[in-house]
Motif scaffolding. Structure first.
Motif, PDB file in Angstrom:
ATOM      1  N   LYS A 244       8.879  39.167 -96.603  1.00  0.00           N
ATOM      2  CA  LYS A 244       7.867  39.131 -97.658  1.00  0.00           C
ATOM      3  C   LYS A 244       7.821  37.767 -98.332  1.00  0.00           C
ATOM      4  CE  LYS A 244       6.284  41.638-101.760  1.00  0.00           C
ATOM      5  NZ  LYS A 244       6.002  40.411-102.520  1.00  0.00           N
ATOM      6  N   ASP A 248       4.654  35.280 -98.560  1.00  0.00           N
ATOM      7  CA  ASP A 248       4.161  34.833 -99.867  1.00  0.00           C
ATOM      8  C   ASP A 248       4.173  33.317 -99.991  1.00  0.00           C
ATOM      9  OD1 ASP A 248       3.811  37.464-100.538  1.00  0.00           O
ATOM     10  OD2 ASP A 248       5.683  37.630-101.665  1.00  0.00           O
ATOM     11  N   GLU A 597       0.139  39.934 -91.194  1.00  0.00           N
ATOM     12  CA  GLU A 597      -0.270  40.714 -92.360  1.00  0.00           C
ATOM     13  C   GLU A 597      -1.206  39.932 -93.285  1.00  0.00           C
ATOM     14  OE1 GLU A 597       3.044  42.422 -94.360  1.00  0.00           O
ATOM     15  OE2 GLU A 597       3.963  43.167 -92.521  1.00  0.00           O
TER      16      GLU A 597
END
Length: 627
Positions: A244, A248, A597
């Motif tokens: 993640k 980010d 994603e």
């Protein structure tokens, strides 16, 4: 459910993998046996990847107990506290700190893993589908660049522990292999490449004595000592980086000058953008090679042998051709490291690092494997009879090579002489750690080898733009025109305004024995790309049945709108055949990468080409509008 989709991995002893043809001038060297009975001994392609899963996942409905259980009420179940109390725990935590013995190695079919890979084929309006593809893992040493020690150790000094996919049989992380093969004149050549090309690559790594790049001595080149260069994080926090955080860290933006692709205005002389390329897209620069072998003399012997075989079999162009990654002493342009050393010696201001030394990398092996596979295919056709000797067309080089007996066995390309060929694009992905390349926090190395007009594209996560990794080997390409005109090859223009050489649209291809003498060879265009974590969203491999009707950016934008790579591949192929008046064989492979994603966030997202795609669809559904 797991039981039907995976199977427990078991090591199987396999015979050595030869290169499938006699290597006469190198017979004195300790090479693997080149048996003509090779197809019967050949192992099946690994259409799966190997990973670890908890043992309990194999039999989720089993009645056996995998840990302590209890039937106490919730208020009576208290966690164990190591300090401050003498009370015993009601039950130990299940699967806490599971050891390697609690994990099971399994095989997962890659072609069924729709969230990681997707493929779609269509024969269009043609009676047969001559395209082919391949996807799985192959047994070659890792070629990824090692990461610095600061990125592989915890702050406390220990090596990081990960529950990751299993290593290959050699102990290296698995090397993934993806390929698309576009046959013309029949499917014999494309089918041969699908079934055999990876074995030529595996065999060549053994002949050139390649070692894993992760085990080679020397410093890790190409990776920064910290990831601060991209503004992500420092060595101190690297141990705690997650997928993640890697996602980010990508700062999405729209590059200057990027505008939506607009359809032509009715009533004007505007024309739709040419398919198969984007005006502003440029090929990425190839990263420097990584040394994997010190067997320079051995490599030169193999290269000289293959160059000599081509001269004797065909002549013409092959009397003077210079393979890009072969050594200068073998008649090539020089190994990459060899050229760097020469550049450093001749230019005192050169930026070549001081520790560059001669060596062999995967690029040289790819060049050898492609040329060797093409040689075996062409020489196998030499000893065969035409289906109709009277009506069959004679090859241009009939008097030069067709009178010689076959040297490679007659099992290649069918019973009768096959004069067609195939284009080819393959992509190899290797990681410096066992973490899979599709994990957002995992870096990896991508190498593509390409011949003809099949294409490979990347999608950059930050900008959403298509990044082409291959160029179409057509006579209109300046590099190809220069290469062939040196050997007096003649170009003609067909009724559609397209340049052709000896009736072919491609200047590089496997097979096409009638055009070998004038330079239609299988010398691959090779490019190495170092992929940072989540830097790219996905990889696309396509045949000209797709790229011939859509621009690179349109193809990438269609993939962005799909939920899975499997759905994306179907939609790209379907759209390409729908908007084509004369749909050719079309093949699409979509491979998930770390930035999947966030594939729609960069740049204009998928809206940049939506108007153009809608216009193409309207034109296809309204043929009179084009008159």
């Amino acid at each position: 459910m797991w039981k039907s989709s995976v199977c427990v991995y078991r090591a199987v002893r396999r015979p050595p993998i030869p290169l499938s043809a006699s290597n006469r001038c190198c017979r004195s060297s300790p090479t693997p046996s080149h048996s003509t009975r090779y197809p019967s001994l050949r192992r099946h392609f690994h259409e799966y990847f190997v990973t670890h899963i908890p043992s309990s996942s194999l039999h989720p409905d089993s009645g056996s107990s995998h840990g302590p259980h209890h039937k106490l009420p919730r208020d009576k179940s208290t966690p164990h506290e190591a300090h401050g109390t003498s009370r015993s725990p009601a039950a130990a935590s299940l699967m806490l700190g599971s050891s390697s013995r609690e994990m099971t190695v399994v095989r997962i079919p890659l072609k069924s893993a729709k969230h990681h890979f997707g493929v779609s084929l269509s024969r269009g309006v043609r009676p047969y589908n001559e395209d082919a593809f391949q996807a799985g893992t192959i047994d070659i040493p890792a070629f990824a660049k090692r990461r610095p020690v600061s990125l592989t150790r915890n702050p406390g000094g220990g090596v990081k522990s990960e529950v990751t996919p299993a290593d290959s049989a050699s102990g290296d992380p698995q090397v993934f292999y993806f390929g698309v093969f576009d046959g013309h004149g029949g499917s014999e050549c494309s089918g041969f490449l699908r079934e055999q090309l990876h074995t030529y690559l595996e065999g060549a790594t053994r002949l050139f004595e390649l070692e894993s790049s992760l085990n080679m001595k020397g410093r890790a080149v190409g990776w920064p000592s910290s990831l601060d260069e991209r503004g992500d994080r420092s060595d101190r926090s690297e141990a705690k980086v997650t997928g993640k955080e890697s996602l980010d860290a990508i700062e999405t933006h729209t590059p200057a000058g990027v505008k939506p692709l607009k359809p032509p205005i009715p009533g004007t002389s505007d024309k739709p953008p040419p398919a198969g390329k984007d005006h502003k897209a440029e090929l990425v620069d190839s990263a420097p090679p990584v040394k994997q072998s010190d067997s320079i003399r051995r490599a030169e012997e193999l290269e000289r042998c293959l160059v000599r075989e081509w001269k004797e079999l065909v002549g013409g162009y092959f009397r003077r051709f210079k393979p890009e990654y072969f050594s200068m002493s073998a008649g090539g342009r020089g190994h990459p490291a060899e050229k760097d050393v020469v550049a450093k010696r001749t230019s005192p201001k050169s930026s070549i690092p001081d520790d560059v030394s001669e060596g062999i990398g995967i690029e040289t092996v790819l060049e050898y494997a492609f040329l060797k596979a093409d040689y075996d295919f062409v020489s196998a056709q030499v000893g065969k009879q035409d289906e109709d000797p009277v009506a069959a067309d004679r090859a241009i080089n009939d008097d030069d090579i067709l009178g010689h007996p076959s040297r490679a066995g007659k099992h290649i390309g069918g019973k009768n002489r096959f004069k067609g060929g195939s284009t080819c694009s393959i992509a190899l992905i290797s990681t410096p750690t066992p973490s899979p390349f599709w994990h957002p926090a995992s870096p990896s190395t991508l190498i593509v080898a390409h011949v003809g007009d099949t294409r490979i594209l990347l999608c950059k996560t930050a900008t959403g733009l298509a990044v082409p990794l291959t160029s179409n080997h057509h006579p209109s390409l300046p590099e190809e025109a220069t290469r062939l005109r040196r050997y007096a090859a003649t170009f003609v223009t067909d009724s559609f305004g397209e340049e052709r050489v000896s009736g072919l649209a491609n200047t590089r291809a496997f097979g096409d024995m009638a055009s070998k003498r004038i330079g239609v060879s299988a010398e691959p265009e090779i490019r190495r790309v170092e992929l940072l974590p989540a830097e790219y969203s996905f990889l696309v491999l396509i045949s000209d049945g797709v790229s011939g009707h859509l621009t690179d950016q349109e193809i990438v934008d269609i993939v962005k709108e799909a939920r899975t790579p499997e759905q994306a591949a179907r939609e790209v192929t379907s759209f390409a055949t729908e908007v084509s008046a004369d749909a050719d064989n079309a093949t699409t492979l979509v491979v998930r990468l770390g930035g999947w994603e966030r594939r729609s966030e960069g740049g204009l997202g998928s809206l940049g080409t939506k108007e153009m795609r809608d216009w193409r669809k309207d034109e296809a559904n309204n043929p009179r509008g084009r008159m």
